[in-house]
Design an enzyme around this catalytic site. Sequence first.
Site, PDB file in Angstrom:
ATOM      1  CG  LEU A   1      -0.356  -4.489   7.143  1.00 16.00           C
ATOM      2  CD1 LEU A   1      -1.512  -4.138   6.221  1.00 16.00           C
ATOM      3  CD2 LEU A   1      -0.740  -5.645   8.054  1.00 16.00           C
TER       4      LEU A   1
ATOM      5  N   GLY B   1       8.058  -2.361  -3.723  1.00 20.14           N
ATOM      6  CA  GLY B   1       8.811  -1.445  -4.557  1.00 20.14           C
ATOM      7  C   GLY B   1       8.412   0.008  -4.402  1.00 20.14           C
ATOM      8  CG  MET B   2       4.657   2.909  -4.688  1.00 27.09           C
ATOM      9  SD  MET B   2       2.968   2.587  -5.150  1.00 27.09           S
ATOM     10  CE  MET B   2       2.734   3.630  -6.491  1.00 27.09           C
TER      11      MET B   2
ATOM     12  CB  VAL C   1       1.450  -2.009   2.876  1.00 30.92           C
ATOM     13  CG1 VAL C   1      -0.045  -2.095   3.124  1.00 30.92           C
ATOM     14  CG2 VAL C   1       1.711  -1.841   1.382  1.00 30.92           C
TER      15      VAL C   1
ATOM     16  CE  LYS D   1       2.005  -0.250  -2.380  1.00 32.98           C
ATOM     17  NZ  LYS D   1       1.562  -1.346  -3.209  1.00 32.98           N
TER      18      LYS D   1
ATOM     19  CG  ASP E   1       4.179  -5.996  -9.920  1.00 25.70           C
ATOM     20  OD1 ASP E   1       4.752  -7.020 -10.360  1.00 25.70           O
ATOM     21  OD2 ASP E   1       4.493  -5.467  -8.842  1.00 25.70           O
TER      22      ASP E   1
ATOM     23  CG  ASN F   1       0.485  -7.088  -5.992  1.00 24.44           C
ATOM     24  OD1 ASN F   1       0.618  -6.554  -4.890  1.00 24.44           O
ATOM     25  ND2 ASN F   1       1.170  -6.725  -7.052  1.00 24.44           N
TER      26      ASN F   1
ATOM     27  CG  ASP G   1      -0.517  -3.165  -4.962  1.00 24.96           C
ATOM     28  OD1 ASP G   1      -1.132  -2.452  -4.164  1.00 24.96           O
ATOM     29  OD2 ASP G   1       0.523  -3.782  -4.674  1.00 24.96           O
TER      30      ASP G   1
HETATM   31  N1  LIG Z   1      -4.920  -3.829   0.970  1.00 28.35           N
HETATM   32  C1  LIG Z   1      -4.105  -4.562   1.750  1.00 28.35           C
HETATM   33  N2  LIG Z   1      -4.598  -5.172   2.858  1.00 28.35           N
HETATM   34  C2  LIG Z   1      -3.786  -5.919   3.651  1.00 28.35           C
HETATM   35  N3  LIG Z   1      -2.474  -6.130   3.422  1.00 28.35           N
HETATM   36  C3  LIG Z   1      -1.915  -5.552   2.329  1.00 28.35           C
HETATM   37  C4  LIG Z   1      -2.696  -4.751   1.441  1.00 28.35           C
HETATM   38  N4  LIG Z   1      -1.875  -4.319   0.446  1.00 28.35           N
HETATM   39  C5  LIG Z   1      -0.653  -4.832   0.709  1.00 28.35           C
HETATM   40  N5  LIG Z   1      -0.663  -5.573   1.847  1.00 28.35           N
HETATM   41  C6  LIG Z   1       0.490  -6.272   2.463  1.00 28.35           C
HETATM   42  O1  LIG Z   1       1.629  -5.455   2.348  1.00 28.35           O
HETATM   43  C7  LIG Z   1       2.691  -6.145   1.705  1.00 28.35           C
HETATM   44  C8  LIG Z   1       3.500  -5.196   0.839  1.00 28.35           C
HETATM   45  O2  LIG Z   1       2.723  -4.760  -0.244  1.00 28.35           O
HETATM   46  P1  LIG Z   1       3.370  -4.055  -1.509  1.00 28.35           P
HETATM   47  O3  LIG Z   1       4.085  -2.827  -1.071  1.00 28.35           O
HETATM   48  O4  LIG Z   1       2.286  -3.891  -2.509  1.00 28.35           O
HETATM   49  O5  LIG Z   1       4.473  -5.049  -2.019  1.00 28.35           O
HETATM   50  P2  LIG Z   1       4.295  -6.453  -2.748  1.00 28.35           P
HETATM   51  O6  LIG Z   1       2.957  -6.424  -3.441  1.00 28.35           O
HETATM   52  O7  LIG Z   1       5.449  -6.497  -3.682  1.00 28.35           O
HETATM   53  O8  LIG Z   1       4.367  -7.507  -1.674  1.00 28.35           O
HETATM   54  C9  LIG Z   1       1.999  -7.239   0.900  1.00 28.35           C
HETATM   55  O9  LIG Z   1       2.838  -8.326   0.694  1.00 28.35           O
HETATM   56  C10 LIG Z   1       0.810  -7.560   1.773  1.00 28.35           C
HETATM   57  O10 LIG Z   1       1.197  -8.508   2.759  1.00 28.35           O
HETATM   58 MG   LIG Z   2       1.343  -5.256  -3.606  1.00 30.72          MG
END
Ligand SMILES: Nc1ncnc2c1ncn2[C@@H]1O[C@H](COP(=O)(O)OP(=O)(O)O)[C@@H](O)[C@H]1O
Ligand SMILES: [Mg+2]
Lengths: 375, 197
Positions: free
Chosen positions: A79, A83-84, A87, A103, A201, A206, A222
Amino acid sequence: MSPEKWERVKALFHLVEEASTAERDRILEDGCKGDDDVRREVLRLQLAAAPSDFLEDRSDLRLAVGARLLDRFEIVRLLGSGGMGEVYEARDWRLGSRHIALKTIRPDLARDSRFVQRLTKEVVLAREVVHPNVCPIYDLFEAEEQGRPLRFLTMRLIRGETLDALLRRRGPLSAVEALPLARQVCAGIDAAHKAGVIHGDLKPSNVIVADNDGVESATLTDFGLARTFEEGASAGHSSLVLATPAYAAPEVLNRTPVTTAADLFSLGVILYRMRMGGLPGLGAAMPAELGWRRAITACLDQRAENRPARASAAIQTIEGTGRRPPSKWLWAAAPVALLAAGWLLPGRAAVSRWLSPVPKTRHAAVLPFDTPSRP
Amino acid sequence: MPESPMAQAGEITQLLAALREGRPEAPDRLVPLVYEELRQIARAYLRSERPDHTLQPTELLHETYCRLVGQRDIDWRDRTHFFGVAAHLMRLILVDHGRKHRSEKHGGGRTPVALDKIQIGSWDNFEGVLAIDEALEKLGQIDARLVRVVELRFFAELSLDESAEVLGVSRETVKRDWNIARAWLASALTLEPRREP
Ligand SMILES: Nc1ncnc2c1ncn2[C@@H]1O[C@H](COP(=O)(O)OP(=O)(O)O)[C@@H](O)[C@H]1O
Ligand SMILES: [Mg+2]
């Protein structure tokens, strides 16, 4: 070194790398055929190549579609990444093949036991937050993938698009479009704060917006996760701050202890971006409606103690039902210091008096959303 | 007048096809088209979200590709070759960005970089990016092919398989080159060059 010698070095380096430790010396001796330059160069490269995280091959750590973890989660697709880690959408075969979000945690972080401890603590806390506008975290797992340990957490899959993507696609929202989303974002923030959880954050990526037959719902993801990094930084352990600078309150960037007020600052940036498309700053235009201007200004106050205590207060201000903020929020004359810092957004009407008072000694703290500040 | 987007999309698709067939003139004609678009998108990114930190190459390249070619039919091989052409440009953009950051933040000074903090995807480590760039400059005098591999893997974030597709060699070959390039860079960045008496 001549090109011919360099080619021999490369070939020999490869042979030595492939060999077992016991054989390496012999292979090197045989392979260099008495050429000291070649031997020395191969040794030097080998020394440098000794296992380290330098340029670690993260793309090859990506999980393949169809991969199964713990004989339970099947990767459906990537998806996004942050930073971590990454996903993924995955299916949980133990729970009726439900689709979830998975994640992963970057290996360098997963290897750090103190990081994992803090993460565990945050996840335990964040699980206490139960609210329709907050994405529930399910669990934390440890697995092995291609012989490497892999940590990941699972959470509800929110089908929709991030607020960031939505704003890029649609551009600034009208007050009427933005209000229902803002209200939900605020409700989520308040619910988490009530449970004692700070986000750390908050930013448009988010916030995931789902569209159910024309009715939009916003979910915050998050919660608590960024805090795992921040504590590490203050313990002098790691230089990482996960917070995204554009949205982070001055106290976050200064690494002073962070309270719920930091999230209120980020909320101010999000509200601004919803309405104006870009990031706030000196000389940047403000929304036409007084309520929005006041709410944004109050949230963006440099001093944590001046910001609204709760996000719902910002909504009341937007709707014009809240108390009027003290006048110092609105009319203080800060721009001189800001101009001295040489900061102006080009091409926009200069509406600068909404900016909050500036602590005299620190220009840097005034411009959390600026590109690098000057000392 | 700039060409209409449609005409441009067609031209780029054709150039990508030419690139895949290995026609030598293709990169030269693609590069200027791509560079301008890439720079504009990078600038837009820096202005809105994430003003001074994460410029994500993959995101930028993907967006550039979509803009130039159109969203319709994304052929992954075309997309990969496109990333291949753009890898060096991405390097220029990230290095330029890093230099600006350095001169504004540290008054032009350098701060030492920890090797294990230099990672594919650690784009907020400006000093790391600049250090890699400088080391690559030296590596280029010895082995241009290795530089190309690093540009693909590091600056365009291509996987081994994607890099192999771009270079028209086996995955195994890319992996070898990547390993030796990593070792060479690590040694260039840590070990003092030994002076022979
Ligand atoms: N619970 C979730 N359900 C669906 N998509 C998600 C979810 N959490 C994160 N994502 C998707 O994954 C991407 C990456 O998430 P993340 O690693 O938290 O980085 P960031 O928040 O900096 O974009 C997000 O931009 C979002 O599109
Ligand atoms: Mg995020």
